[in-house]
Scaffold this motif. Sequence first.
Motif, short mmCIF file in Angstrom:
data_model
loop_
_atom_site.label_atom_id
_atom_site.label_comp_id
_atom_site.label_asym_id
_atom_site.label_seq_id
_atom_site.Cartn_x
_atom_site.Cartn_y
_atom_site.Cartn_z
N SER A 155 0.85 -1.19 0.00
CA SER A 155 0.00 0.00 0.00
C SER A 155 0.88 1.24 0.00
O SER A 155 1.99 1.24 0.56
CB SER A 155 -0.93 0.02 1.22
OG SER A 155 -0.18 0.07 2.42
N SER B 136 -4.70 -2.16 0.38
CA SER B 136 -3.59 -2.48 -0.52
C SER B 136 -3.82 -1.91 -1.92
O SER B 136 -4.94 -1.92 -2.43
CB SER B 136 -3.39 -3.99 -0.61
OG SER B 136 -3.07 -4.53 0.65
N ASP B 137 -2.73 -1.46 -2.53
CA ASP B 137 -2.77 -1.01 -3.92
C ASP B 137 -2.37 -2.13 -4.87
O ASP B 137 -2.76 -2.14 -6.03
CB ASP B 137 -1.83 0.17 -4.13
CG ASP B 137 -2.11 1.31 -3.19
OD1 ASP B 137 -3.29 1.67 -3.04
OD2 ASP B 137 -1.16 1.83 -2.57
#
Length: 457
Positions: free
Chosen positions: A60, A117-118
Amino acid sequence: MLPVSRTRHLRLGIAVVALALALPAFAGTLPEAVNGQALPSLAPMIARVSPAVVNISSTSHRRVAVNPFFSDPIMRQFFGMPAVPSRELVQQSLGSGVIVNAQKGYILTNNHVIAGSDDIKVTLTDGKSYTAKVIGADAVSDLAVIQIHAPGLVALPFADSSKLRVGDFVVALGDPFGLGQSATSGIISGLQRQDLRRSGVQNYIQTDASINPGNSGGALVNLDGQLVGINSMIYSPSGASAGLGFAIPSNLAADVMKQLIAHGKVERGSLGVDVQNLTARVAAALGIKASGGALITNVLPDSPAAKAGLKPGDLVTSVNGNPVTDAQDLRNAQGLAPLGSTLRLGVDRGGRQLVIDATLTAISSQASGASLDARLAGASFSDTPSGNGIEGVTITDVAPGSRAARNGLDSGDVLVGVNNVATPNLVQLRRVFSLHPRVLLLTLVRQGQMVQLQIGG
């Protein structure tokens, strides 16, 4: 005494030699059989199950203030800084997951493994990695479903967790500390564990199979290799396994998973009540003779509880015939029951024993500011998606020139607390405002920074 001691040592030595001669000589390994009987082994089952347990690594990115001192607009103006100095903070986490649908690539894991989270990477036992997308997440049950597209996946079948008994053997599989997939064995130590110092639905399986950081989201299986639970948390003074591991039962996980796949979220009903534990002091003050139950302290207007006739001061002692010993029991009953179902409540009202039926209705995920408090008129509020890592209520719109705008609210703000009370969702926000606070101290997350607004009466 000395001759006797020597005799005992001699006999022991002869026995050891005899045992050594009776067994085949294997360098550093156990024999495959003793007296013609094969030694039991978990290896065949683990070899069959392991491909269905995966490693999950998530990343993230978010911007944080270099110095909280500059969050104050007066200080920024004094030092000639129009914007808050910030830097990018990169956070990484490791966990595990369980493949539950091989054809569609669905993986069941814990919400806290992927929240905010990315980028999510899934690594299979063959070492191949795939990018995953989030299908749905539910912070209340701490479960999430993610998806990858990969050939030759292996899925785990679900067991009926309602048939588990204390003493049943289980195996925990996961990726502790990111070292690689590991398996530990133990037994079911307890069932329906609650009151574990966290919010949400609590109905945990307790096991002494070692569960360590990185095991979260991994599989707890029976000796047939069927999924009985999703490893979720541990109790430990050191952070490592202390023989107190907790898993979400497979029946609960399956119900949540179906809703996440179908809708991307879990639709739950609510009675619309605030409850607290019945303590001896409260019982004495109210003249209640019962020793346990969930004491209703507030009933929201137009809620199922209000329509059913429940009142503040009522003591809920049972739900559908099952005893209610504390407030968490009633919260679990609501959280585990399907939307639209009717709960039959045993109620103690001033010593009179009543039976009241109440139907769980959906909780609206949106609210107007005017419906909460006149000082927030012009703002629109919505539950924040569980995947963004912030537990609060998002202000989705603020009408220009409205009272909310004049009081300093902006579209995109996330309201995380009112008067030092956390507001992770609209349910809790409504409860805070149902008390009609005279002064509002709003804690907001605005563009990654924590700010506070005070609004008078």
